[in-house]
Design a protein around this motif. Structure first.
Motif, PDB file in Angstrom:
ATOM      1  N   PRO A 177      17.802  62.501   2.058  1.00  7.01           N
ATOM      2  CA  PRO A 177      18.230  64.021   1.539  1.00  7.01           C
ATOM      3  C   PRO A 177      19.700  63.797   0.835  1.00  7.01           C
ATOM      4  N   ALA A 178      19.820  64.389  -0.263  1.00  9.54           N
ATOM      5  CA  ALA A 178      20.855  64.552  -1.087  1.00  9.54           C
ATOM      6  C   ALA A 178      22.099  65.499  -0.860  1.00  9.54           C
TER       7      ALA A 178
ATOM      8  N   ASP B  87      21.150  66.993   7.890  1.00  7.82           N
ATOM      9  CA  ASP B  87      19.856  66.420   7.712  1.00  7.82           C
ATOM     10  C   ASP B  87      20.189  65.174   7.145  1.00  7.82           C
ATOM     11  N   MET B  88      21.299  64.733   6.219  1.00  8.21           N
ATOM     12  CA  MET B  88      21.203  63.324   5.814  1.00  8.21           C
ATOM     13  C   MET B  88      21.730  62.525   6.616  1.00  8.21           C
TER      14      MET B  88
ATOM     15  N   ASP C 146      19.601  57.949  10.343  1.00 10.92           N
ATOM     16  CA  ASP C 146      19.489  57.470  11.599  1.00 10.92           C
ATOM     17  C   ASP C 146      17.975  57.181  11.751  1.00 10.92           C
ATOM     18  N   ARG C 147      17.030  57.755  11.105  1.00  9.59           N
ATOM     19  CA  ARG C 147      15.687  57.379  11.215  1.00  9.59           C
ATOM     20  C   ARG C 147      15.357  56.234  10.315  1.00  9.59           C
ATOM     21  N   ALA C 148      16.210  56.271   9.191  1.00 13.96           N
ATOM     22  CA  ALA C 148      15.995  55.171   8.497  1.00 13.96           C
ATOM     23  C   ALA C 148      16.198  53.878   9.161  1.00 13.96           C
TER      24      ALA C 148
ATOM     25  N   ILE D 260      29.919  58.946   7.982  1.00 11.73           N
ATOM     26  CA  ILE D 260      29.328  57.968   7.042  1.00 11.73           C
ATOM     27  C   ILE D 260      29.854  56.523   7.409  1.00 11.73           C
ATOM     28  N   VAL D 261      31.122  56.331   7.474  1.00 13.03           N
ATOM     29  CA  VAL D 261      31.575  55.332   7.774  1.00 13.03           C
ATOM     30  C   VAL D 261      31.391  54.905   9.131  1.00 13.03           C
ATOM     31  N   ALA D 262      31.490  55.526  10.244  1.00 14.04           N
ATOM     32  CA  ALA D 262      31.193  55.202  11.757  1.00 14.04           C
ATOM     33  C   ALA D 262      29.696  54.921  11.618  1.00 14.04           C
TER      34      ALA D 262
END
Length: 411
Positions: free
Chosen positions: A149-150, A155-156, A161-163, A195-197
């Motif tokens: 998602p953008a 949600d992103m 995590d799913r990816a 994001i960094v974590a």
């Protein structure tokens, strides 16, 4: 295979037909017929480059020594100027020797870094919709792309995590772009912390496209991912002078951050180019170190254009979100035309209103149902575009119905 084979080359086969081509062809045909097209399709700043930057270019180009080959990674003064900008704007310290490289625009830097770090079959995580080079730079380099998602929200993060859990092989890199092109979303520092974590936990590189860092319209200044402690361990960030200083044709950008990624990009570039023309680099340094009132003037200009566009289209019956940043409005296709899709609606808008926009499908399949409108015309032309769109929409229901029937094969 013979050299005159009709088949396409391997890397070209991985590129889909250029979605914008149909609208661009129609636009060129209309202009060739003498029609006055208001072009809001391409993110091409129309304001002149500030005079003090142009003056520095002229001064430098008078010196014949500046006409020789330059340095691929950027002249030292320019890299120091970029480091100075990061210190002033974000409180981030950069080593100009190991953590900064000048690029021929941020687009070139992204593509060359993709080539430098990608192995065939790698999986890359890219927001959808997003600027085409974000995914196609890696596709050209041989990677597979997985869409996420953008919107910078939970949600992103859940999709990331799913990816990681379900992608084989595990993703090696992630693209983020805020303020974003085309959607104009902004991210805050808390999001970048997440994001960094995530990236450090899963050993994933992060490439942040911050080309629109200085185009924001409220009190919330877009942050840099490098402000997050530990970000340099996994992140590199791309910036550009194109929008900040109205220098798109000068092709001057930067990558900054993780020394290993910077070194990889520098090595690839050393085989491919001799760097930008030295006078352009000197003038770029003057842009970063000189008076910055031109940046505030640019922000004010885009804010005024945004307000004219959003209010004017609302009065015409086309409601769209008011962007907090970037030089774009991300506009849902009006409901009565939704069945056409973004490409056909863009062509219809060009034909009937003489206004060019970019179809959302060109930014990924999840961009379908939207068009991107660039704030690259003055307010007089924007008001003219709004008048044209209003007239089109007042008479457009029959057009939409006829086009929809035509799509279904009903005459």
């Amino acid at each position: 295979m013979s050299c005159d084979s009709a088949g396409e080359f391997h890397r070209i086969r991985r590129l889909p037909p250029y979605v914008f081509a149909e609208v661009n062809t129609a636009k060129a045909k209309a202009r060739g017929a003498g029609e006055d097209i208001i072009d809001l399709g391409m993110g091409n700043p129309d304001s002149p480059t500030p005079p003090h930057i142009v003056a520095k270019l002229i001064e430098t180009v008078q010196d014949p020594r500046s006409h020789r080959y330059s340095v691929s990674k950027g002249i030292p003064g320019l890299r120091r100027a970029l480091a100075g900008y990061y210190q002033r704007r974000f409180g981030v310290r950069l080593d100009p020797e190991t953590e900064v490289v000048a690029t021929l625009g941020s687009k070139e830097g992204l593509a060359n870094l993709a080539a430098a770090i990608t192995s065939p079959g790698d999986t890359i995580l890219v927001p959808n919709p997003s600027y085409p080079i974000h995914q196609f730079g890696f596709i050209i380099a041989g990677a597979a792309v997985r869409s996420i998602p953008a919107i910078p929200d939970d949600d992103m993060l859940r999709a990331l995590d799913r990816a990681v859990r379900h992608s084989v092989p595990k993703p090696t890199a992630l693209i983020v772009n805020f303020p974003s092109n085309p959607t104009a979303y902004l991210a805050d520092l808390d999001f970048y912390r997440e994001i960094v974590a995530f990236a450090r936990r899963h050993e994933i590189w992060v490439m942040s496209d911050l080309a629109y860092a200085e185009i924001y319209f409220g009190d919330k200044m877009p942050p840099s991912i490098l402000q997050v402690p530990g970000a340099k361990a996994i992140a590199v960030e791309f910036t550009s002078l194109s929008k900040t200083y109205s220098m798109p044709g000068w092709r001057m950008g930067f990558a900054a951050g993780n020394p290993r990624l910077i070194n990889a990009l520098t090595r690839v570039k050393s085989y491919l180019d001799y760097g930008a023309f030295t006078p352009i680099q000197v003038a770029a340094a003057a842009a970063l170190t000189g008076p910055q009132d031109c940046v505030e003037q640019m922000r004010t200009l885009y804010r005024e254009r945004r307000d004219v566009l959003i209010k004017g289209l609302a009065s015409a019956g086309w409601d769209l979100p008011s962007p907090e940043g970037s030089m774009f409005a991300w506009a849902p296709v009006p409901p009565r035309y939704a069945s056409l899709g973004s490409v056909e609606f863009s062509k219809l808008l060009l034909e009937r209103a003489k206004v060019a926009v970019a179809p959302g499908l060109g930014f990924g399949e999840h961009g379908e149902g939207h068009v991107r409108i660039a704030l690259v015309e003055n307010t007089h032309r924007l008001r003219q575009a709004i008048r044209n769109i209003r007239a089109f929409m007042q008479t457009g229901s029959n057009i939409a119905e006829a086009a929809a029937l035509s799509e279904m094969g009903v005459s």
